[in-house]
Design a protein around this motif. Structure first.
Motif, PDB file in Angstrom:
ATOM      1  N   LEU A   1      54.831 -36.483  52.234  1.00  0.00           N
ATOM      2  CA  LEU A   1      54.287 -35.168  51.904  1.00  0.00           C
ATOM      3  C   LEU A   1      52.788 -35.101  52.155  1.00  0.00           C
ATOM      4  O   LEU A   1      52.265 -34.104  52.657  1.00  0.00           O
ATOM      5  CB  LEU A   1      54.595 -34.825  50.456  1.00  0.00           C
ATOM      6  N   ARG A   2      52.074 -36.166  51.825  1.00  0.00           N
ATOM      7  CA  ARG A   2      50.625 -36.170  51.998  1.00  0.00           C
ATOM      8  C   ARG A   2      50.222 -36.190  53.470  1.00  0.00           C
ATOM      9  O   ARG A   2      49.124 -35.767  53.823  1.00  0.00           O
ATOM     10  CB  ARG A   2      50.033 -37.375  51.271  1.00  0.00           C
ATOM     11  N   ILE A   3      51.126 -36.643  54.322  1.00  0.00           N
ATOM     12  CA  ILE A   3      50.816 -36.687  55.756  1.00  0.00           C
ATOM     13  C   ILE A   3      51.240 -35.398  56.455  1.00  0.00           C
ATOM     14  O   ILE A   3      50.477 -34.825  57.233  1.00  0.00           O
ATOM     15  CB  ILE A   3      51.482 -37.911  56.416  1.00  0.00           C
ATOM     16  N   VAL A   4      52.448 -34.906  56.171  1.00  0.00           N
ATOM     17  CA  VAL A   4      52.934 -33.724  56.897  1.00  0.00           C
ATOM     18  C   VAL A   4      52.654 -32.422  56.168  1.00  0.00           C
ATOM     19  O   VAL A   4      52.715 -31.355  56.763  1.00  0.00           O
ATOM     20  CB  VAL A   4      54.445 -33.838  57.199  1.00  0.00           C
ATOM     21  N   CYS A   5      52.356 -32.487  54.856  1.00  0.00           N
ATOM     22  CA  CYS A   5      52.003 -31.296  54.072  1.00  0.00           C
ATOM     23  C   CYS A   5      53.082 -30.223  54.112  1.00  0.00           C
ATOM     24  O   CYS A   5      52.791 -29.029  54.185  1.00  0.00           O
ATOM     25  CB  CYS A   5      50.667 -30.721  54.547  1.00  0.00           C
TER      26      CYS A   5
ATOM     27  N   THR B   1      56.990 -29.701  52.149  1.00  0.00           N
ATOM     28  CA  THR B   1      58.023 -30.286  51.302  1.00  0.00           C
ATOM     29  C   THR B   1      59.334 -30.475  52.056  1.00  0.00           C
ATOM     30  O   THR B   1      60.031 -31.482  51.871  1.00  0.00           O
ATOM     31  CB  THR B   1      58.268 -29.420  50.054  1.00  0.00           C
ATOM     32  N   ASP B   2      59.686 -29.515  52.894  1.00  0.00           N
ATOM     33  CA  ASP B   2      60.939 -29.623  53.640  1.00  0.00           C
ATOM     34  C   ASP B   2      60.910 -30.825  54.592  1.00  0.00           C
ATOM     35  O   ASP B   2      61.859 -31.607  54.667  1.00  0.00           O
ATOM     36  CB  ASP B   2      61.201 -28.350  54.438  1.00  0.00           C
ATOM     37  N   GLU B   3      59.814 -30.963  55.324  1.00  0.00           N
ATOM     38  CA  GLU B   3      59.707 -32.072  56.261  1.00  0.00           C
ATOM     39  C   GLU B   3      59.600 -33.407  55.529  1.00  0.00           C
ATOM     40  O   GLU B   3      60.141 -34.420  55.983  1.00  0.00           O
ATOM     41  CB  GLU B   3      58.510 -31.876  57.183  1.00  0.00           C
ATOM     42  N   ALA B   4      58.901 -33.416  54.399  1.00  0.00           N
ATOM     43  CA  ALA B   4      58.792 -34.648  53.618  1.00  0.00           C
ATOM     44  C   ALA B   4      60.163 -35.092  53.127  1.00  0.00           C
ATOM     45  O   ALA B   4      60.478 -36.285  53.104  1.00  0.00           O
ATOM     46  CB  ALA B   4      57.841 -34.458  52.446  1.00  0.00           C
ATOM     47  N   GLU B   5      60.993 -34.125  52.736  1.00  0.00           N
ATOM     48  CA  GLU B   5      62.345 -34.454  52.294  1.00  0.00           C
ATOM     49  C   GLU B   5      63.158 -35.015  53.455  1.00  0.00           C
ATOM     50  O   GLU B   5      63.896 -35.999  53.296  1.00  0.00           O
ATOM     51  CB  GLU B   5      63.021 -33.207  51.722  1.00  0.00           C
TER      52      GLU B   5
ATOM     53  N   LEU C   1      57.511 -42.160  60.853  1.00  0.00           N
ATOM     54  CA  LEU C   1      58.309 -40.938  60.944  1.00  0.00           C
ATOM     55  C   LEU C   1      57.447 -39.701  60.721  1.00  0.00           C
ATOM     56  O   LEU C   1      57.615 -38.677  61.404  1.00  0.00           O
ATOM     57  CB  LEU C   1      59.436 -40.977  59.913  1.00  0.00           C
ATOM     58  N   ALA C   2      56.513 -39.786  59.782  1.00  0.00           N
ATOM     59  CA  ALA C   2      55.626 -38.653  59.513  1.00  0.00           C
ATOM     60  C   ALA C   2      54.752 -38.341  60.727  1.00  0.00           C
ATOM     61  O   ALA C   2      54.559 -37.177  61.086  1.00  0.00           O
ATOM     62  CB  ALA C   2      54.767 -38.934  58.289  1.00  0.00           C
TER      63      ALA C   2
ATOM     64  N   ILE D   1      61.725 -30.757  46.401  1.00  0.00           N
ATOM     65  CA  ILE D   1      61.060 -31.657  45.479  1.00  0.00           C
ATOM     66  C   ILE D   1      62.091 -32.161  44.474  1.00  0.00           C
ATOM     67  O   ILE D   1      62.834 -31.367  43.903  1.00  0.00           O
ATOM     68  CB  ILE D   1      59.915 -30.957  44.729  1.00  0.00           C
ATOM     69  N   PRO D   2      62.177 -33.464  44.279  1.00  0.00           N
ATOM     70  CA  PRO D   2      63.177 -34.000  43.359  1.00  0.00           C
ATOM     71  C   PRO D   2      63.018 -33.404  41.963  1.00  0.00           C
ATOM     72  O   PRO D   2      61.922 -33.065  41.532  1.00  0.00           O
ATOM     73  CB  PRO D   2      62.862 -35.505  43.351  1.00  0.00           C
TER      74      PRO D   2
END
Length: 202
Positions: free
Chosen positions: A47-51, A53-57, A91-92, A119-120
């Motif tokens: 999340l901190r790299i791609v900013c 939530t969908d992509e972080a998931e 991956l990010a 977000i979990p």
């Protein structure tokens, strides 16, 4: 253990090594334990790299798919944490390259369009920190950082890793890490101002 083909060295029989042996044998309980223990780390790093939530998931899910498929490549001389940082970070960065990202959209959590999507339900302290005002400001200025600057800043200043650990994860030299970190810190400081700070792990 027979001739199980893993990167686990006989002289390094740590609990983590034994856990990864279980994953390499396709034991679902071992995988579930790895996910339960390390999912917050993977999610917050992505999340901190791609900013987003969908992509972080998506990155989080793909990270653990790769763990399942490639557990035999795990080298027990390193921690599972380091290995997961490497997978999630790569991956990010791939996501950023695919988006050709020099400008980023505000994440849904800031724009208010998606509620808690992606977000979990049980958020860690780090994930809750993402919602505060400093994080909102930090994400808004992330477009000024190159992907490598964002990655180094995340691992070094936010996750609190040392230069040697960042080098193991990213494959960058110490000089490259220091240069990217210097540039990232300068940009963040200029845009946040002296009264703001970079949120770090508690």
């Amino acid at each position: 253990m027979g001739n199980l083909k893993t990167g686990i060295h006989d002289s390094v029989r740590t609990p983590e090594a034994l856990l990864m042996e279980g994953v390499a044998r396709q034991d679902m309980k071992s995988l579930e334990l790895v996910i339960r223990r390390f999912r917050p780390l993977v999610f917050r790093t992505a999340l901190r790299i791609v900013c987003s939530t969908d992509e972080a998931e998506d990155i989080t899910q793909e990270t653990f798919i790769r763990v399942w498929k490639h557990a035999g490549r795990y080298d027990s001389r390193y921690s599972i944490r380091t290995w997961l940082y490497r997978i999630a970070s790569n991956l990010a960065l791939d996501h950023l390259r695919r988006r050709r990202l020099f400008r980023i959209r505000l994440p849904d959590v800031i724009a208010g369009r998606a509620g808690n999507a992606g977000i979990p339900e049980e958020k860690s302290a780090e994930e809750k920190l993402i919602m505060d005002e400093d994080w909102k400001a930090f994400i808004r200025i992330s477009e000024k950082l190159s992907p490598k600057q964002r990655l180094v800043l995340t691992l070094r200043d936010i996750e609190g890793l040392d230069t040697e650990q960042v080098a193991e994860i990213t494959g960058m030299s110490a000089d490259q890490i220091k240069s990217n970190l210097f540039q990232a810190r300068r940009k963040v400081k200029d845009m946040l101002g002296r009264k703001r700070h970079i949120p770090t792990r508690k």
